[in-house]
Design a protein around this motif. Structure first.
Motif, PDB file in Angstrom:
ATOM      1  N   LEU A  85       5.795   3.331   1.868  1.00 40.55           N
ATOM      2  CA  LEU A  85       5.676   1.728   1.841  1.00 40.55           C
ATOM      3  C   LEU A  85       5.070   0.710   0.806  1.00 40.55           C
ATOM      4  CD1 LEU A  85       6.226   1.575   5.569  1.00 40.55           C
ATOM      5  CD2 LEU A  85       8.248   0.734   4.031  1.00 40.55           C
ATOM      6  N   ALA A  86       3.620   1.923   1.238  1.00 42.39           N
ATOM      7  CA  ALA A  86       2.474   1.451   0.051  1.00 42.39           C
ATOM      8  C   ALA A  86       3.564   0.977  -1.257  1.00 42.39           C
ATOM      9  CB  ALA A  86       1.394   1.486   0.767  1.00 42.39           C
ATOM     10  N   PHE A  87       3.604   2.630  -1.627  1.00 37.26           N
ATOM     11  CA  PHE A  87       4.311   2.550  -3.101  1.00 37.26           C
ATOM     12  C   PHE A  87       4.965   1.787  -3.466  1.00 37.26           C
ATOM     13  CE2 PHE A  87       2.153   7.151  -2.275  1.00 37.26           C
ATOM     14  CZ  PHE A  87       0.583   6.940  -2.558  1.00 37.26           C
ATOM     15  N   ARG A  88       5.841   1.199  -2.853  1.00 36.71           N
ATOM     16  CA  ARG A  88       7.040   0.734  -3.693  1.00 36.71           C
ATOM     17  C   ARG A  88       6.714  -0.715  -4.271  1.00 36.71           C
ATOM     18  NH1 ARG A  88      11.972   0.005   0.785  1.00 36.71           N
ATOM     19  NH2 ARG A  88      13.359  -0.033  -0.864  1.00 36.71           N
ATOM     20  N   THR A  89       5.027  -1.360  -3.381  1.00 34.41           N
ATOM     21  CA  THR A  89       5.273  -2.224  -4.688  1.00 34.41           C
ATOM     22  C   THR A  89       3.686  -2.241  -5.061  1.00 34.41           C
ATOM     23  OG1 THR A  89       4.292  -3.261  -1.647  1.00 34.41           O
ATOM     24  CG2 THR A  89       7.046  -3.918  -2.861  1.00 34.41           C
ATOM     25  N   LEU A  90       3.211  -1.394  -3.996  1.00 34.56           N
ATOM     26  CA  LEU A  90       1.537  -1.893  -5.116  1.00 34.56           C
ATOM     27  C   LEU A  90       1.011  -0.313  -6.237  1.00 34.56           C
ATOM     28  CD1 LEU A  90      -0.185  -2.198  -1.503  1.00 34.56           C
ATOM     29  CD2 LEU A  90      -0.376  -3.298  -2.870  1.00 34.56           C
ATOM     30  N   ASP A 141      -5.163 -12.802   0.185  1.00 32.51           N
ATOM     31  CA  ASP A 141      -4.344 -13.319   0.906  1.00 32.51           C
ATOM     32  C   ASP A 141      -3.747 -12.537   1.918  1.00 32.51           C
ATOM     33  OD1 ASP A 141      -3.097 -15.161   2.938  1.00 32.51           O
ATOM     34  OD2 ASP A 141      -2.464 -16.715   1.865  1.00 32.51           O
ATOM     35  N   TRP A 142      -3.855 -12.406   3.381  1.00 31.79           N
ATOM     36  CA  TRP A 142      -3.926 -11.121   3.498  1.00 31.79           C
ATOM     37  C   TRP A 142      -1.932 -11.587   4.307  1.00 31.79           C
ATOM     38  CZ3 TRP A 142      -5.900  -6.877   3.622  1.00 31.79           C
ATOM     39  CH2 TRP A 142      -7.283  -7.143   3.439  1.00 31.79           C
ATOM     40  N   ARG A 143      -1.499 -13.160   4.349  1.00 26.44           N
ATOM     41  CA  ARG A 143      -0.488 -13.346   5.377  1.00 26.44           C
ATOM     42  C   ARG A 143       0.575 -13.474   4.248  1.00 26.44           C
ATOM     43  NH1 ARG A 143      -2.582 -18.657   7.170  1.00 26.44           N
ATOM     44  NH2 ARG A 143      -3.784 -18.869   5.484  1.00 26.44           N
ATOM     45  N   SER A 144       0.066 -13.514   3.322  1.00 26.47           N
ATOM     46  CA  SER A 144       1.239 -13.423   1.596  1.00 26.47           C
ATOM     47  C   SER A 144       1.487 -12.752   0.951  1.00 26.47           C
ATOM     48  CB  SER A 144       1.381 -14.643   0.508  1.00 26.47           C
ATOM     49  OG  SER A 144      -0.725 -14.512  -0.065  1.00 26.47           O
ATOM     50  N   GLN A 145       0.626 -11.677   0.938  1.00 28.58           N
ATOM     51  CA  GLN A 145       0.379 -10.092   0.719  1.00 28.58           C
ATOM     52  C   GLN A 145       0.049  -9.404   1.799  1.00 28.58           C
ATOM     53  OE1 GLN A 145      -2.786 -10.882  -3.015  1.00 28.58           O
ATOM     54  NE2 GLN A 145      -0.912  -9.559  -3.824  1.00 28.58           N
ATOM     55  N   PRO A 146       1.344  -9.328   2.351  1.00 32.22           N
ATOM     56  CA  PRO A 146       1.203  -8.093   3.743  1.00 32.22           C
ATOM     57  C   PRO A 146       1.039  -6.607   3.443  1.00 32.22           C
ATOM     58  CG  PRO A 146       3.170  -8.873   3.755  1.00 32.22           C
ATOM     59  CD  PRO A 146       2.589 -10.406   2.563  1.00 32.22           C
ATOM     60  N   ALA A 147       1.638  -6.837   2.022  1.00 35.91           N
ATOM     61  CA  ALA A 147       1.505  -5.374   2.116  1.00 35.91           C
ATOM     62  C   ALA A 147       0.398  -4.180   1.461  1.00 35.91           C
ATOM     63  CB  ALA A 147       2.309  -4.923   0.798  1.00 35.91           C
ATOM     64  N   ILE A 148      -0.791  -5.267   1.147  1.00 32.34           N
ATOM     65  CA  ILE A 148      -1.844  -4.760   0.709  1.00 32.34           C
ATOM     66  C   ILE A 148      -2.531  -3.744   2.327  1.00 32.34           C
ATOM     67  CG2 ILE A 148      -3.232  -6.711   1.548  1.00 32.34           C
ATOM     68  CD1 ILE A 148      -3.877  -4.243  -1.156  1.00 32.34           C
ATOM     69  N   LEU A 149      -2.043  -3.798   3.772  1.00 36.00           N
ATOM     70  CA  LEU A 149      -2.173  -3.557   4.926  1.00 36.00           C
ATOM     71  C   LEU A 149      -2.004  -2.157   4.869  1.00 36.00           C
ATOM     72  CD1 LEU A 149      -1.853  -6.819   7.576  1.00 36.00           C
ATOM     73  CD2 LEU A 149      -3.689  -5.217   6.387  1.00 36.00           C
ATOM     74  N   LEU A 150      -1.120  -1.964   3.935  1.00 38.00           N
ATOM     75  CA  LEU A 150      -0.084  -0.843   4.354  1.00 38.00           C
ATOM     76  C   LEU A 150      -1.448   0.337   4.051  1.00 38.00           C
ATOM     77  CD1 LEU A 150       3.292  -1.729   2.752  1.00 38.00           C
ATOM     78  CD2 LEU A 150       2.291  -0.769   5.319  1.00 38.00           C
TER      79      LEU A 150
END
Length: 288
Positions: A85-90, A141-150
């Motif tokens: 899931l993370a690799f999709r955007t990060l 900003d965790w809310r605008s970039q939630p993918a960083i939590l993956l």
């Protein structure tokens, strides 16, 4: 030397696997890619066990803790799902750097779970390593970039996977652990993948097969590395994945690492090497 060479090969194969995953994840659900990875893993491993013959092959299926091995497999499946899931955007490198903090987390969680002790040197390395993670991630900003939590979900699952391997897999043959880790992932992903299925373009079929093959090959070379040399000796060589991830990310996806990512990677690498060498100097404890 064999252990070091196998670990270097494992790092390269893992990066090749994740490059294929990131490519497929642009057009297919990560769940479908996870399924391909574990089904391919099992096909390759079953073929190898059949080649060994019925007697030796069946012997590899014997485990001292079936529930423990299944738990290991589910945790590895969770780590793979978060990673894909993370690799999709990060960028590959950013995900890798966060994931390389898993030895720090393992050392911390081993205190309550395995009753291990942490020296001052290890404690300082953990602080430096987590500082590297914060530098790598940066003010986001965790809310605008939630993918960083993956990647953090991936790191937690992978750390628990390593702890359960030390708890349940130490008395089993490495191929036994490899088999049950793949089996759990293949069964669970096969159950849920119909809900996420997208018809596969024939041009993408070789890449799906490549992901399955690399999934098995990377895990096998990692196990062989641990078999031929102590983990504390070969583990630091896995950090060369950071170099592979930067190179593959730039060549295939045009990702240019930020300076903060390199600084964070350096701190985490130093911390991981300190932990590995500190563990080698400590006397072996019963919990291991």
């Amino acid at each position: 030397m064999k252990g070091i060479l196998f670990m270097l090969a494992a790092g390269l194969l893992f990066t090749m696997l994740d490059t294929g995953v990131k490519t497929l994840a642009q057009d297919y659900s990560p769940v479908q890619v996870v399924w391909a990875r574990y089904v391919g893993h099992m096909l390759v491993l079953i073929g190898y066990l059949m080649w060994l013959g019925r007697g030796p092959g069946m012997a590899m299926l014997k485990t001292t803790s079936l529930s423990g091995q299944c738990l290991r497999g589910l945790l590895l499946l969770g780590a793979s799902t978060f990673a894909y899931l993370a690799f999709r955007t990060l960028p590959l490198l950013q995900v890798y750097v966060v994931n390389f903090s898993s030895p720090l987390l393992v050392t911390l969680m081993a205190i309550p779970l395995l009753k291990e002790r942490v020296s001052w040197r290890q404690g300082l390395a953990i602080l430096v390593g987590f500082g590297g993670v914060l530098i790598c991630v940066g003010p986001i900003d965790w809310r605008s970039q939630p993918a960083i939590l993956l990647p953090f979900g991936m790191t937690l699952c992978f750390a628990l996977y390593q702890l359960t391997t030390r708890r349940f897999g130490r008395d089993d043959h490495p191929l036994t652990s490899l088999f049950y880790a793949g089996l759990a992932g293949a069964l669970v992903s096969s159950v849920v993948v119909p809900a996420f299925w997208t018809p596969i373009d024939p041009w993408h079929l070789p890449l799906f097969l490549f992901v399955g093959l690399m999934g098995a090959a990377s895990q096998l070379t990692l196990i062989l590395a641990m078999r031929y040399a102590p983990a504390s000796l070969v583990s630091p060589f896995l950090y060369l994945q950071i170099v592979w991830a930067a190179l593959f990310g730039f060549v295939f996806f045009g990702d240019v690492p930020r300076p903060e990512t390199w600084i964070g990677a350096a701190l985490i690498t130093v911390a991981g090497i300190v932990l590995a060498t500190a563990k080698r100097r400590q006397p072996r404890q019963g919990s291991h």
